[in-house]
Scaffold this active site. Structure first.
Site, PDB file in Angstrom:
ATOM      1  CE  LYS A  25       1.859   3.634   2.292  1.00  0.00           C
ATOM      2  NZ  LYS A  25       0.638   3.149   1.516  1.00  0.00           N
ATOM      3  CG  ASN A  26       3.100   2.263  -1.566  1.00  0.00           C
ATOM      4  OD1 ASN A  26       2.745   2.174  -0.144  1.00  0.00           O
ATOM      5  ND2 ASN A  26       2.694   2.948  -2.152  1.00  0.00           N
ATOM      6  NE  ARG A  95      -6.670  -0.599  -3.809  1.00  0.00           N
ATOM      7  CZ  ARG A  95      -7.499  -1.046  -4.636  1.00  0.00           C
ATOM      8  NH1 ARG A  95      -8.777  -1.349  -4.068  1.00  0.00           N
ATOM      9  NH2 ARG A  95      -7.502  -1.377  -5.777  1.00  0.00           N
ATOM     10  CB  CYS A 119      -9.896   4.985   0.189  1.00  0.00           C
ATOM     11  SG  CYS A 119      -9.621   5.835  -1.136  1.00  0.00           S
ATOM     12  NE  ARG A 124      -7.636   2.883  -4.172  1.00  0.00           N
ATOM     13  CZ  ARG A 124      -6.694   3.118  -3.303  1.00  0.00           C
ATOM     14  NH1 ARG A 124      -7.028   3.713  -2.343  1.00  0.00           N
ATOM     15  NH2 ARG A 124      -5.508   2.547  -3.465  1.00  0.00           N
ATOM     16  N   PRO A 125     -11.834  -0.211  -6.986  1.00  0.00           N
ATOM     17  CG  PRO A 125     -11.763   0.121  -9.411  1.00  0.00           C
ATOM     18  CD  PRO A 125     -11.858   0.926  -7.934  1.00  0.00           C
ATOM     19  CG  ASP A 307       0.843   7.357  -4.076  1.00  0.00           C
ATOM     20  OD1 ASP A 307       1.301   6.287  -3.751  1.00  0.00           O
ATOM     21  OD2 ASP A 307      -0.318   7.563  -4.247  1.00  0.00           O
ATOM     22  CB  ILE A 329      -3.665   7.784 -10.955  1.00  0.00           C
ATOM     23  CG1 ILE A 329      -2.399   7.978 -11.582  1.00  0.00           C
ATOM     24  CG2 ILE A 329      -3.791   6.476 -10.429  1.00  0.00           C
ATOM     25  CD1 ILE A 329      -2.080   6.958 -12.883  1.00  0.00           C
ATOM     26  NE  ARG A 399      -3.452   3.510   5.918  1.00  0.00           N
ATOM     27  CZ  ARG A 399      -3.902   3.023   5.142  1.00  0.00           C
ATOM     28  NH1 ARG A 399      -5.030   3.868   4.694  1.00  0.00           N
ATOM     29  NH2 ARG A 399      -3.724   2.242   4.176  1.00  0.00           N
TER      30      ARG A 399
HETATM   31  C1  EPZ Z   1      -0.950   1.592  -5.227  1.00  0.00           C
HETATM   32  O1  EPZ Z   1      -2.184   1.271  -4.839  1.00  0.00           O
HETATM   33  C2  EPZ Z   1      -0.322   2.263  -4.039  1.00  0.00           C
HETATM   34  N1  EPZ Z   1      -0.508   1.578  -2.925  1.00  0.00           N
HETATM   35  C3  EPZ Z   1      -1.260   3.725  -4.015  1.00  0.00           C
HETATM   36  O2  EPZ Z   1      -0.563   4.608  -2.834  1.00  0.00           O
HETATM   37  C4  EPZ Z   1      -0.953   4.394  -5.153  1.00  0.00           C
HETATM   38  O3  EPZ Z   1      -1.814   5.583  -5.227  1.00  0.00           O
HETATM   39  C5  EPZ Z   1      -1.637   3.540  -6.556  1.00  0.00           C
HETATM   40  O4  EPZ Z   1      -0.729   2.309  -6.342  1.00  0.00           O
HETATM   41  C6  EPZ Z   1      -1.100   4.275  -7.820  1.00  0.00           C
HETATM   42  O5  EPZ Z   1       0.372   4.303  -8.009  1.00  0.00           O
HETATM   43  C7  EPZ Z   1       0.082   0.753  -2.718  1.00  0.00           C
HETATM   44  O6  EPZ Z   1       1.168   0.078  -3.175  1.00  0.00           O
HETATM   45  C8  EPZ Z   1      -0.167  -0.217  -1.092  1.00  0.00           C
HETATM   46  P1  EPZ Z   1      -3.674   0.665  -8.702  1.00  0.00           P
HETATM   47  P2  EPZ Z   1      -3.180   0.396  -5.837  1.00  0.00           P
HETATM   48  O7  EPZ Z   1      -4.095  -0.539  -8.797  1.00  0.00           O
HETATM   49  O8  EPZ Z   1      -2.332  -0.777  -6.150  1.00  0.00           O
HETATM   50  C9  EPZ Z   1      -7.723   1.438 -10.993  1.00  0.00           C
HETATM   51  C10 EPZ Z   1      -0.229   5.576  -0.803  1.00  0.00           C
HETATM   52  O9  EPZ Z   1      -0.706   7.056  -0.834  1.00  0.00           O
HETATM   53  N2  EPZ Z   1      -7.893  -0.072 -10.753  1.00  0.00           N
HETATM   54  O10 EPZ Z   1      -2.445   0.960  -9.343  1.00  0.00           O
HETATM   55  O11 EPZ Z   1      -4.462   0.016  -5.182  1.00  0.00           O
HETATM   56  C11 EPZ Z   1      -7.670   2.155  -9.723  1.00  0.00           C
HETATM   57  O12 EPZ Z   1      -9.036   2.650  -9.095  1.00  0.00           O
HETATM   58  C12 EPZ Z   1      -1.172   4.745  -1.772  1.00  0.00           C
HETATM   59  O13 EPZ Z   1       0.698   5.087  -0.575  1.00  0.00           O
HETATM   60  C13 EPZ Z   1      -9.084  -0.600 -11.125  1.00  0.00           C
HETATM   61  O14 EPZ Z   1      -9.867   0.036 -11.976  1.00  0.00           O
HETATM   62  O15 EPZ Z   1      -3.357   1.136  -7.055  1.00  0.00           O
HETATM   63  C14 EPZ Z   1      -6.926   3.453  -9.842  1.00  0.00           C
HETATM   64  O16 EPZ Z   1      -7.673   4.311 -10.737  1.00  0.00           O
HETATM   65  C15 EPZ Z   1      -2.575   5.373  -2.010  1.00  0.00           C
HETATM   66  N3  EPZ Z   1      -9.297  -1.988 -10.862  1.00  0.00           N
HETATM   67  C16 EPZ Z   1      -5.961   2.782 -10.889  1.00  0.00           C
HETATM   68  O17 EPZ Z   1      -6.402   1.482 -11.461  1.00  0.00           O
HETATM   69  C17 EPZ Z   1      -8.604  -2.622 -10.394  1.00  0.00           C
HETATM   70  O18 EPZ Z   1      -8.698  -3.881 -10.087  1.00  0.00           O
HETATM   71  C18 EPZ Z   1      -4.438   2.697 -10.425  1.00  0.00           C
HETATM   72  O19 EPZ Z   1      -4.966   1.811  -9.148  1.00  0.00           O
HETATM   73  C19 EPZ Z   1      -7.320  -2.044  -9.773  1.00  0.00           C
HETATM   74  C20 EPZ Z   1      -7.054  -0.732 -10.070  1.00  0.00           C
END
Ligand code: EPZ
Length: 424
Positions: A25-26, A95, A119, A124-125, A307, A329, A399
């Site tokens: 998916k990702n 997202r 979520c 989720r910033p 995840d 995370i 999903r």
């Molecule tokens: C991706 O989300 C995945 N989704 C998530 O999988 C996964 O949990 C996550 O990466 C971490 O591995 C997809 O790939 C579609 P991040 P993403 O930006 O990109 C913070 C699932 O179950 N952050 O790496 O949104 C954030 O809050 C989903 O398949 C900021 O602070 O994750 C988090 O604490 C759920 N500012 C950390 O970074 C930002 O602008 C990691 O988030 C972006 C992120």
């Protein structure tokens, strides 16, 4: 009256046999967004049939692009987008819709993308996405809950992330491949899905170096062309089925996967008592009935994935002892704890640290899904809980898992899907 599906499980069956893992998916979501970067025809193989794929399909179709999904083959016929917008009613359900922001600004110089809401487990910033695009010269403001971005032509720059964000790395990559000059992304995410995206962009004619490392150097080009690819296996579905098998003392072979994507999970399962053998595309996991307690701290790739945190908690809930599960995370990704407790799990939570005291048995009860991986955790627990477990609102699970109940049935689980009439 809204009708929602629920999954019913009767615990106690040992899983055995073979299961085929679907595409990631990702990994598929960002490459679908990348098709905005060049007109023409794209063919993607091994595409998982998921709600999120349909959501992304609708999103890019709204921009005038035609998409067909035939079995597990997705074809995209890309052309200049009529209006570069991702509306709230779609972004709020997924997202990852924000992945269209980078390509729209990078190629068309304009985008209006709804801010993703929070979520189930909290805010989720997207500040890293915004800051990165601003570094590349985009003008960005916010109005009525939307990100409004514009740029004449993005200009290469050094973008340094204070967190190796998966989404921000993907977005900035897709924004800067058509920028003027060179971009360096420092502290880039190294998740396999981003590595696959970068490889795909290079097949489209981009010039990305350092793929797989935390420092990516991208020399902007004037034009890209379509490319084809097969989606990499889903490492989280792989981990979920591995945990399911170990939980039931099973003997399961996973096909169409890649052990190299899940080394951190395999290491933990071996310590938890599983016997694992691997080939390039298969993993066989054999277990007796005992599950050893194993502490886990999630981290970015190649560490133990967040995840898989909820699924690991389900496994540890019947381990022979106590374990500590820490999520570094997301500090609040624990909505599954209350539901697991309803099944008899003994879990104490302090901020982002859960202590799980293994119990001899779980007992079935009605529980409610709150998000994708929490649902997976409840289904795993239902596989071993005594009696019947009803997992409601499984639109969450649909999903990210393709026909999970059919795959588990094939392995011997007693699980079926029913429609739940919500009394409103
Ligand atoms: C991706 O989300 C995945 N989704 C998530 O999988 C996964 O949990 C996550 O990466 C971490 O591995 C997809 O790939 C579609 P991040 P993403 O930006 O990109 C913070 C699932 O179950 N952050 O790496 O949104 C954030 O809050 C989903 O398949 C900021 O602070 O994750 C988090 O604490 C759920 N500012 C950390 O970074 C930002 O602008 C990691 O988030 C972006 C992120």
């Amino acid at each position: 009256m809204p009708v929602l599906d629920k999954l019913i499980l009767v615990g106690g069956k040992r899983l055995e046999g073979t299961v085929q893992i679907s595409g990631s998916k990702n990994a598929v979501l960002p490459i679908m967004a990348a098709s905005l970067l060049a007109d023409g025809t794209y063919t993607f193989g091994n595409v998982p049939r998921l709600r999120d794929v349909r959501t992304m399909q609708k999103l890019i179709e709204n921009m005038g692009i035609s998409v067909t999904l035939d079995g597990h083959t997705l074809r995209i016929y890309s052309q200049p987008c009529e209006h570069c917008e991702a509306p709230y009613d779609q972004v709020k359900t997924m997202r990852a819709s924000i992945y269209v922001l980078g390509p729209l600004v990078g190629r068309f110089g304009r985008a209006r993308v709804s801010l993703p809401g929070g979520c189930a487990w909290g805010p989720r910033p997207v500040n890293l996405h915004i800051d990165g695009l601003t570094r590349l010269g985009a003008k960005i403001h916010f109005e009525k809950g939307y990100i409004v971005a514009s740029a004449r032509r993005l200009k290469g720059a050094r973008v340094s992330f204070d967190i190796p964000s998966v989404g921000a790395t993907g977005n900035i990559l897709m924004a800067c491949v058509l920028a003027r000059g060179t971009t360096v992304i420092e502290n880039a995410a190294r998740e396999p899905e981003i590595t696959a995206l970068a490889g795909f962009l290079n097949r489209m004619g981009a010039r990305i170096e350092g793929i797989g490392t935390s420092r990516l150097e991208i020399e902007g080009v004037d034009e890209l062309h379509p490319a084809d690819t097969d989606v990499i296996p889903d490492r989280i579905e792989t981990g979920t089925f591995l945990a399911a098998s170990h939980l039931t003392g099973g003997d399961v072979t996973l096909e169409k996967t890649s052990p190299a994507l899940v080394n951190s999970i395999l290491d933990k399962l071996r310590i938890a008592g599983a016997e694992i053998t691997e080939t390039d595309e298969q993993i066989r996991i054999k277990s007796d009935r005992s599950i050893r307690p194993v502490d886990v701290t999630t981290s970015v790739y190649p560490g133990f994935p967040t995840d898989m945190q909820a699924q690991w908690m389900a496994l540890m809930s019947i381990a022979d002892g106590s374990s500590v599960i820490t999520d570094t995370i997301y500090s609040d990704r624990f909505t599954h704890v209350a539901e697991l407790r309803r099944l008899g799990a003994n879990i104490t939570l302090d901020h982002n640290v859960a202590v799980v005291k293994g119990v001899r048995t779980l007992s079935g009860a009605p529980v409610m899904s709150t998000d994708l991986r929490a649902s997976a955790s409840l289904i795993l627990a239902g596989l071993v809980a005594k009696g019947r477990t009803d997992v409601s609102r499984v639109y969450h699970i649909d999903r990210g898992y393709e026909t999970i109940e059919k795959k588990l049935q094939m392995l011997g689980a007693e699980i079926w899907r029913e429609q739940e009439k919500l009394v409103v």
